[in-house]
Design a protein around this motif. Structure first.
Motif, mmCIF file in Angstrom:
data_model
loop_
_atom_site.group_PDB
_atom_site.id
_atom_site.type_symbol
_atom_site.label_atom_id
_atom_site.label_comp_id
_atom_site.label_asym_id
_atom_site.label_seq_id
_atom_site.Cartn_x
_atom_site.Cartn_y
_atom_site.Cartn_z
ATOM 1 N N GLY A 6 -26.724 -27.411 103.447
ATOM 2 C CA GLY A 6 -25.599 -27.972 103.644
ATOM 3 C C GLY A 6 -24.954 -28.220 102.335
ATOM 4 O O GLY A 6 -23.742 -28.095 102.157
ATOM 5 N N MET A 7 -26.044 -28.899 101.405
ATOM 6 C CA MET A 7 -25.171 -29.260 99.996
ATOM 7 C C MET A 7 -24.754 -28.075 99.114
ATOM 8 O O MET A 7 -23.513 -27.812 98.818
ATOM 9 C CB MET A 7 -26.176 -29.924 99.172
ATOM 10 C CG MET A 7 -26.834 -31.234 99.815
ATOM 11 S SD MET A 7 -27.812 -32.218 98.534
ATOM 12 C CE MET A 7 -29.122 -30.950 98.652
ATOM 13 N N GLY A 8 -25.216 -26.771 99.398
ATOM 14 C CA GLY A 8 -24.812 -25.507 98.701
ATOM 15 C C GLY A 8 -23.918 -24.971 99.658
ATOM 16 O O GLY A 8 -22.843 -24.273 98.942
ATOM 17 N N VAL A 9 -23.933 -25.073 100.911
ATOM 18 C CA VAL A 9 -22.541 -24.568 101.789
ATOM 19 C C VAL A 9 -21.614 -25.328 101.610
ATOM 20 O O VAL A 9 -20.309 -24.567 101.344
ATOM 21 C CB VAL A 9 -23.065 -24.545 103.148
ATOM 22 C CG1 VAL A 9 -21.952 -24.100 104.008
ATOM 23 C CG2 VAL A 9 -24.374 -23.601 103.399
ATOM 24 N N ASN A 10 -21.329 -26.643 101.490
ATOM 25 C CA ASN A 10 -20.318 -27.260 101.097
ATOM 26 C C ASN A 10 -19.693 -27.076 99.981
ATOM 27 O O ASN A 10 -18.527 -27.107 99.539
ATOM 28 C CB ASN A 10 -20.573 -28.963 101.084
ATOM 29 C CG ASN A 10 -20.863 -29.364 102.469
ATOM 30 O OD1 ASN A 10 -20.575 -28.747 103.547
ATOM 31 N ND2 ASN A 10 -21.117 -30.603 102.557
ATOM 32 N N ASN A 11 -20.416 -26.553 98.562
ATOM 33 C CA ASN A 11 -20.272 -26.539 97.608
ATOM 34 C C ASN A 11 -19.395 -25.151 97.656
ATOM 35 O O ASN A 11 -18.247 -25.080 97.079
ATOM 36 C CB ASN A 11 -21.172 -26.208 96.734
ATOM 37 C CG ASN A 11 -20.551 -26.050 95.226
ATOM 38 O OD1 ASN A 11 -19.629 -26.395 94.822
ATOM 39 N ND2 ASN A 11 -21.616 -26.082 94.350
ATOM 40 N N VAL A 12 -19.767 -24.371 98.259
ATOM 41 C CA VAL A 12 -19.106 -22.748 98.350
ATOM 42 C C VAL A 12 -17.627 -23.162 99.307
ATOM 43 O O VAL A 12 -16.529 -22.556 98.848
ATOM 44 C CB VAL A 12 -20.010 -21.794 99.128
ATOM 45 C CG1 VAL A 12 -19.314 -20.520 99.424
ATOM 46 C CG2 VAL A 12 -20.975 -21.529 98.057
ATOM 47 N N VAL A 13 -18.079 -23.523 100.413
ATOM 48 C CA VAL A 13 -16.637 -23.926 101.105
ATOM 49 C C VAL A 13 -15.643 -24.823 100.422
ATOM 50 O O VAL A 13 -14.300 -24.621 100.476
ATOM 51 C CB VAL A 13 -17.281 -24.655 102.396
ATOM 52 C CG1 VAL A 13 -15.901 -24.697 103.295
ATOM 53 C CG2 VAL A 13 -17.921 -23.435 103.337
ATOM 54 N N GLY A 14 -15.911 -25.874 99.706
ATOM 55 C CA GLY A 14 -14.907 -26.584 99.014
ATOM 56 C C GLY A 14 -14.420 -26.031 98.134
ATOM 57 O O GLY A 14 -13.110 -26.009 97.801
ATOM 58 N N ASN A 15 -14.957 -24.935 97.259
ATOM 59 C CA ASN A 15 -14.346 -24.160 96.096
ATOM 60 C C ASN A 15 -13.275 -23.025 96.840
ATOM 61 O O ASN A 15 -12.351 -22.551 96.377
ATOM 62 C CB ASN A 15 -15.459 -23.492 95.352
ATOM 63 C CG ASN A 15 -16.202 -24.199 94.075
ATOM 64 O OD1 ASN A 15 -15.100 -24.731 93.355
ATOM 65 N ND2 ASN A 15 -17.187 -24.729 94.175
ATOM 66 N N PHE A 16 -13.972 -22.615 97.978
ATOM 67 C CA PHE A 16 -12.787 -21.608 98.785
ATOM 68 C C PHE A 16 -11.668 -22.301 99.215
ATOM 69 O O PHE A 16 -10.519 -21.865 98.995
ATOM 70 C CB PHE A 16 -13.775 -21.005 100.001
ATOM 71 C CG PHE A 16 -12.783 -19.928 100.711
ATOM 72 C CD1 PHE A 16 -12.778 -18.676 100.147
ATOM 73 C CD2 PHE A 16 -12.246 -20.322 101.830
ATOM 74 C CE1 PHE A 16 -11.686 -17.883 100.771
ATOM 75 C CE2 PHE A 16 -11.542 -19.570 102.657
ATOM 76 C CZ PHE A 16 -11.145 -18.136 102.164
ATOM 77 N N CYS A 17 -11.887 -23.579 99.438
ATOM 78 C CA CYS A 17 -10.592 -24.228 100.026
ATOM 79 C C CYS A 17 -9.740 -24.517 98.763
ATOM 80 O O CYS A 17 -8.330 -24.469 98.939
ATOM 81 C CB CYS A 17 -10.862 -25.603 100.554
ATOM 82 S SG CYS A 17 -11.505 -25.216 102.410
ATOM 83 N N VAL A 18 -10.490 -24.791 97.602
ATOM 84 C CA VAL A 18 -9.685 -24.995 96.339
ATOM 85 C C VAL A 18 -8.543 -23.773 96.059
ATOM 86 O O VAL A 18 -7.647 -23.598 95.412
ATOM 87 C CB VAL A 18 -10.564 -25.428 95.148
ATOM 88 C CG1 VAL A 18 -9.784 -25.390 93.801
ATOM 89 C CG2 VAL A 18 -11.166 -26.849 95.328
ATOM 90 N N VAL A 19 -9.419 -22.580 96.101
ATOM 91 C CA VAL A 19 -8.877 -21.445 95.640
ATOM 92 C C VAL A 19 -7.761 -21.063 96.582
ATOM 93 O O VAL A 19 -6.566 -20.572 96.333
ATOM 94 C CB VAL A 19 -10.010 -20.030 95.850
ATOM 95 C CG1 VAL A 19 -9.290 -18.521 95.441
ATOM 96 C CG2 VAL A 19 -10.974 -20.201 94.689
ATOM 97 N N LEU A 20 -7.855 -21.242 98.091
ATOM 98 C CA LEU A 20 -6.865 -20.979 98.930
ATOM 99 C C LEU A 20 -5.711 -21.828 98.740
ATOM 100 O O LEU A 20 -4.538 -21.486 98.893
ATOM 101 C CB LEU A 20 -7.643 -20.975 100.286
ATOM 102 C CG LEU A 20 -6.684 -20.637 101.561
ATOM 103 C CD1 LEU A 20 -6.445 -19.233 101.639
ATOM 104 C CD2 LEU A 20 -7.387 -20.880 102.960
ATOM 105 N N SER A 21 -6.112 -23.089 98.469
ATOM 106 C CA SER A 21 -4.912 -23.955 98.200
ATOM 107 C C SER A 21 -4.170 -23.753 97.148
ATOM 108 O O SER A 21 -2.961 -23.910 97.082
ATOM 109 C CB SER A 21 -5.772 -25.431 98.064
ATOM 110 O OG SER A 21 -4.758 -26.350 97.320
#
Length: 176
Positions: free
Chosen positions: A141-156
């Motif tokens: 989940g630490m790695g998945v959170n990193n990917v999803v967090g970065n995707f949210c930043v790009v979409l933002s």
């Protein structure tokens, strides 16, 4: 009653005015960035306080998020008018001034940082968690959170770029 030929959409949608659309876009963008930062910081705090495995969040995990955040700042600091300033006057993009080319170069670097941050987080997920076979969810989940967090930043970033460049109904270009 309007006929179907007079409407843009088949269903009767009312589009908000540009000031409202801009505000909505800015709020959605801020919310997405907050969710992305929260997901990443959640992984960092979990790694430090509650993680029982041998894998922890290190500076390597921070680099993609920092690149994405820096890319978002760069992309949204460029004005859309700088990108097309001479194209409107000359009628083509071939004779653009150095200011327009500089703006395009900086915009490209910003999007490159965004793409590098997102792809870097995917690489960290694969190399640090999947190849070393840490497939139990609290650790993975630490790695998945990193990917999803970065995707949210790009979409933002994309939503904020669009929201900032919505034309006002009452704005006029008074260039001579």
């Amino acid at each position: 009653m309007e006929s179907n030929g007079d409407r843009l959409f088949r269903l009767p949608f009312k589009l908000p005015n540009s000031a409202t659309a801009r505000s909505i876009g800015v709020y959605i963008s801020g919310g997405l960035y907050a969710v992305g930062a929260w997901l990443f910081l959640d992984a960092v705090i979990y790694s430090k306080k509650a993680n029982a495995s041998s894998v922890h969040v290190t500076f390597v995990d921070w680099i993609p998020f920092l690149c994405s955040t820096l890319g978002m700042i760069i992309v949204n600091s460029i004005e859309k008018n700088r990108l097309i300033q001479d194209a409107l006057a000359s009628g083509s993009f071939s004779g653009s001034s150095s200011m327009a080319w500089q703006a395009r170069l900086v915009l490209f670097l910003g999007f490159a940082l965004l793409a590098g941050g997102l792809s870097g987080s995917i690489v960290v997920l694969i190399i640090k968690f999947l190849i070393k076979d840490f497939t139990t969810y609290p650790t993975l989940g630490m790695g998945v959170n990193n990917v999803v967090g970065n995707f949210c930043v790009v979409l933002s970033c994309v939503i904020l770029w669009i929201a900032q460049n919505v034309e006002d109904e009452y704005s006029y270009s008074l260039t001579l």
